[in-house]
Design a protein around this motif. Structure first.
Motif, PDB file in Angstrom:
ATOM      1  N   ARG A  13      47.843  36.465 -61.456  1.00 16.29           N
ATOM      2  CA  ARG A  13      46.727  37.234 -61.978  1.00 16.29           C
ATOM      3  C   ARG A  13      46.366  38.377 -61.032  1.00 16.29           C
ATOM      4  O   ARG A  13      46.081  39.495 -61.462  1.00 16.29           O
ATOM      5  N   ARG A  14      46.376  38.068 -59.725  1.00 17.13           N
ATOM      6  CA  ARG A  14      46.043  39.115 -58.764  1.00 17.13           C
ATOM      7  C   ARG A  14      47.112  40.205 -58.763  1.00 17.13           C
ATOM      8  O   ARG A  14      46.797  41.398 -58.691  1.00 17.13           O
ATOM      9  N   PHE A  15      48.368  39.799 -58.881  1.00 16.97           N
ATOM     10  CA  PHE A  15      49.442  40.775 -58.919  1.00 16.97           C
ATOM     11  C   PHE A  15      49.330  41.639 -60.168  1.00 16.97           C
ATOM     12  O   PHE A  15      49.509  42.854 -60.131  1.00 16.97           O
ATOM     13  N   GLY A  16      48.979  40.987 -61.308  1.00 15.05           N
ATOM     14  CA  GLY A  16      48.826  41.733 -62.556  1.00 15.05           C
ATOM     15  C   GLY A  16      47.697  42.734 -62.466  1.00 15.05           C
ATOM     16  O   GLY A  16      47.812  43.875 -62.919  1.00 15.05           O
ATOM     17  N   LEU A  17      46.554  42.304 -61.876  1.00 17.11           N
ATOM     18  CA  LEU A  17      45.422  43.208 -61.722  1.00 17.11           C
ATOM     19  C   LEU A  17      45.786  44.366 -60.810  1.00 17.11           C
ATOM     20  O   LEU A  17      45.464  45.529 -61.104  1.00 17.11           O
ATOM     21  N   ALA A  18      46.448  44.070 -59.715  1.00 18.73           N
ATOM     22  CA  ALA A  18      46.861  45.125 -58.797  1.00 18.73           C
ATOM     23  C   ALA A  18      47.804  46.099 -59.485  1.00 18.73           C
ATOM     24  O   ALA A  18      47.719  47.317 -59.300  1.00 18.73           O
ATOM     25  N   PHE A  19      48.704  45.564 -60.327  1.00 21.62           N
ATOM     26  CA  PHE A  19      49.651  46.413 -61.047  1.00 21.62           C
ATOM     27  C   PHE A  19      48.914  47.347 -62.007  1.00 21.62           C
ATOM     28  O   PHE A  19      49.214  48.538 -62.106  1.00 21.62           O
ATOM     29  N   VAL A  20      47.939  46.782 -62.700  1.00 20.84           N
ATOM     30  CA  VAL A  20      47.169  47.602 -63.638  1.00 20.84           C
ATOM     31  C   VAL A  20      46.423  48.700 -62.892  1.00 20.84           C
ATOM     32  O   VAL A  20      46.396  49.859 -63.322  1.00 20.84           O
ATOM     33  N   LEU A  21      45.784  48.351 -61.784  1.00 16.75           N
ATOM     34  CA  LEU A  21      45.047  49.347 -61.013  1.00 16.75           C
ATOM     35  C   LEU A  21      45.970  50.443 -60.496  1.00 16.75           C
ATOM     36  O   LEU A  21      45.622  51.625 -60.513  1.00 16.75           O
ATOM     37  N   LEU A  22      47.177  50.040 -60.054  1.00 15.48           N
ATOM     38  CA  LEU A  22      48.137  51.032 -59.595  1.00 15.48           C
ATOM     39  C   LEU A  22      48.592  51.918 -60.747  1.00 15.48           C
ATOM     40  O   LEU A  22      48.764  53.127 -60.603  1.00 15.48           O
ATOM     41  N   ALA A  23      48.791  51.295 -61.917  1.00 17.92           N
ATOM     42  CA  ALA A  23      49.255  52.050 -63.081  1.00 17.92           C
ATOM     43  C   ALA A  23      48.217  53.061 -63.531  1.00 17.92           C
ATOM     44  O   ALA A  23      48.544  54.135 -64.035  1.00 17.92           O
ATOM     45  N   LEU A  24      46.934  52.727 -63.327  1.00 16.50           N
ATOM     46  CA  LEU A  24      45.857  53.605 -63.778  1.00 16.50           C
ATOM     47  C   LEU A  24      45.394  54.596 -62.714  1.00 16.50           C
ATOM     48  O   LEU A  24      44.498  55.371 -62.956  1.00 16.50           O
ATOM     49  N   THR A  25      45.981  54.530 -61.536  1.00 15.18           N
ATOM     50  CA  THR A  25      45.583  55.438 -60.471  1.00 15.18           C
ATOM     51  C   THR A  25      45.825  56.881 -60.902  1.00 15.18           C
ATOM     52  O   THR A  25      46.917  57.246 -61.295  1.00 15.18           O
ATOM     53  N   GLY A  26      44.792  57.677 -60.834  1.00 15.52           N
ATOM     54  CA  GLY A  26      44.916  59.067 -61.247  1.00 15.52           C
ATOM     55  C   GLY A  26      44.598  59.295 -62.709  1.00 15.52           C
ATOM     56  O   GLY A  26      44.437  60.435 -63.134  1.00 15.52           O
ATOM     57  N   CYS A  27      44.494  58.236 -63.502  1.00 17.23           N
ATOM     58  CA  CYS A  27      44.154  58.383 -64.920  1.00 17.23           C
ATOM     59  C   CYS A  27      42.681  58.760 -65.066  1.00 17.23           C
ATOM     60  O   CYS A  27      41.864  58.428 -64.219  1.00 17.23           O
ATOM     61  N   HIS A  28      42.374  59.412 -66.154  1.00 18.42           N
ATOM     62  CA  HIS A  28      40.966  59.657 -66.449  1.00 18.42           C
ATOM     63  C   HIS A  28      40.782  59.833 -67.948  1.00 18.42           C
ATOM     64  O   HIS A  28      41.687  60.244 -68.663  1.00 18.42           O
ATOM     65  N   ALA A  29      39.606  59.480 -68.403  1.00 18.21           N
ATOM     66  CA  ALA A  29      39.229  59.659 -69.804  1.00 18.21           C
ATOM     67  C   ALA A  29      37.739  59.930 -69.869  1.00 18.21           C
ATOM     68  O   ALA A  29      36.957  59.309 -69.146  1.00 18.21           O
ATOM     69  N   ASP A  30      37.351  60.863 -70.715  1.00 19.82           N
ATOM     70  CA  ASP A  30      35.940  61.217 -70.901  1.00 19.82           C
ATOM     71  C   ASP A  30      35.576  61.071 -72.362  1.00 19.82           C
ATOM     72  O   ASP A  30      36.303  61.550 -73.245  1.00 19.82           O
ATOM     73  N   ILE A  31      34.439  60.428 -72.613  1.00 22.14           N
ATOM     74  CA  ILE A  31      33.933  60.253 -73.975  1.00 22.14           C
ATOM     75  C   ILE A  31      32.540  60.871 -74.037  1.00 22.14           C
ATOM     76  O   ILE A  31      31.657  60.513 -73.255  1.00 22.14           O
ATOM     77  N   THR A  32      32.352  61.811 -74.940  1.00 21.54           N
ATOM     78  CA  THR A  32      31.062  62.483 -75.087  1.00 21.54           C
ATOM     79  C   THR A  32      30.566  62.328 -76.511  1.00 21.54           C
ATOM     80  O   THR A  32      31.245  62.740 -77.457  1.00 21.54           O
ATOM     81  N   GLU A  33      29.404  61.735 -76.656  1.00 20.27           N
ATOM     82  CA  GLU A  33      28.753  61.623 -77.960  1.00 20.27           C
ATOM     83  C   GLU A  33      27.635  62.660 -77.997  1.00 20.27           C
ATOM     84  O   GLU A  33      26.819  62.741 -77.082  1.00 20.27           O
ATOM     85  N   ARG A  34      27.610  63.458 -79.079  1.00 21.48           N
ATOM     86  CA  ARG A  34      26.682  64.582 -79.126  1.00 21.48           C
ATOM     87  C   ARG A  34      25.991  64.660 -80.484  1.00 21.48           C
ATOM     88  O   ARG A  34      26.614  64.475 -81.530  1.00 21.48           O
ATOM     89  N   LEU A  35      24.681  64.954 -80.434  1.00 23.38           N
ATOM     90  CA  LEU A  35      23.884  65.178 -81.634  1.00 23.38           C
ATOM     91  C   LEU A  35      23.346  66.604 -81.585  1.00 23.38           C
ATOM     92  O   LEU A  35      22.668  66.985 -80.629  1.00 23.38           O
ATOM     93  N   ASP A  36      23.663  67.402 -82.604  1.00 18.23           N
ATOM     94  CA  ASP A  36      23.160  68.763 -82.714  1.00 18.23           C
ATOM     95  C   ASP A  36      22.228  68.833 -83.914  1.00 18.23           C
ATOM     96  O   ASP A  36      22.682  68.723 -85.061  1.00 18.23           O
ATOM     97  N   PHE A  37      20.928  69.014 -83.640  1.00 16.90           N
ATOM     98  CA  PHE A  37      19.930  69.066 -84.702  1.00 16.90           C
ATOM     99  C   PHE A  37      19.766  70.492 -85.218  1.00 16.90           C
ATOM    100  O   PHE A  37      19.851  71.461 -84.455  1.00 16.90           O
TER     101      PHE A  37
END
Length: 243
Positions: A13-37
């Protein structure tokens, strides 16, 4: 033997978590919810998701439609997919809402249904000439609290918080009476929603409805004109008939 299996399982489990963290290093995602009245109280809700190519490919490897594009189209959303200059995959969903339906629009999005943004209560109060939009809510941390004493739990939460950003934006015509958000040059107000801590959002804005004002002015002109005609009829001297 049982202890050996347990140790190996924990190590995996620790190896899997470490692998996931390494795989996601440098990744990014942004989610913006917007209401325009708009001035009539209605408006447009939009959901913008931007992810770099690594994050996008990982998501696609887990599901044929990880961002719910097909379901969004079935639910009446306008969907736009573009590739930004920096290589990010950008998905934008838009849908109009009528006056008084801001809450329903906000709660209908995937972000609203799966996070505490769905608990945000937007109050709209209007009179003959203006509308007031008011909200005040505390959004709990979006990531679940880890009960495990393992340091890997906090490491995973912090890693996710560093990778994914969630933002909430409201734009309304008129005067912003009060807010704890960041005011942008276009008149909108922005909040960064924390994944690991509660986030309080507050805003009050009042704006005039020019259509209602114009209608009231036209009605006033008609009433005044009718009153003047009635007065002239009342004071008019009758004309004598000639013999």
């Amino acid at each position: 033997m049982g202890r050996s299996v347990t140790v190996k399982s924990q190590g995996a489990r620790r190896f899997g978590l470490a692998f996931v963290l390494l795989a996601l290093t440098g990744c990014h995602a942004d989610i913006t919810e917007r209401l325009d009245f708009r001035t009539d109280g209605g408006g447009t809700i939009s959901l913008r998701e931007a992810a770099d190519d690594q994050f996008y490919q990982i998501a696609r490897s887990q599901s044929a439609d990880p961002f719910g594009i097909e379901q969004a189209k079935k639910n009446g959303w306008d969907v736009d997919q573009t590739l930004a200059d920096n290589g990010d995959h950008v998905l934008t969903l838009r849908r109009p809402f009528s006056s008084g339906e801001a809450n329903a629009a906000l709660h209908s999005t995937v972000v609203g249904q799966q996070t505490a943004l769905g608990a945000v209560d937007i109050q709209q109060r209007g009179n003959l000439f203006s509308t007031t939009v008011r909200l005040h809510a505390t959004i709990p941390r979006l990531l679940p609290v880890q009960r495990s004493a393992s340091p890997w739990a906090s490491v995973g939460a912090n890693a996710i918080a560093a990778i994914i950003g969630i933002h909430f934006v409201i734009s309304a015509p008129g005067h912003i009476d009060d807010t704890n958000g960041e005011r942008a040059s276009d008149g909108s107000v922005h909040w960064d929603v924390s994944l690991t801590e509660p986030t309080t959002i507050a805003m009050t804005v009042t704006y005039a409805d020019p259509i209602k004002i114009a209608a009231a002015a036209a009605l006033l002109v008609v009433v005044l004109a009718a009153a003047v005609l009635a007065y002239l009829r009342m004071v008019r001297v009758p004309v004598r008939e000639h013999a």
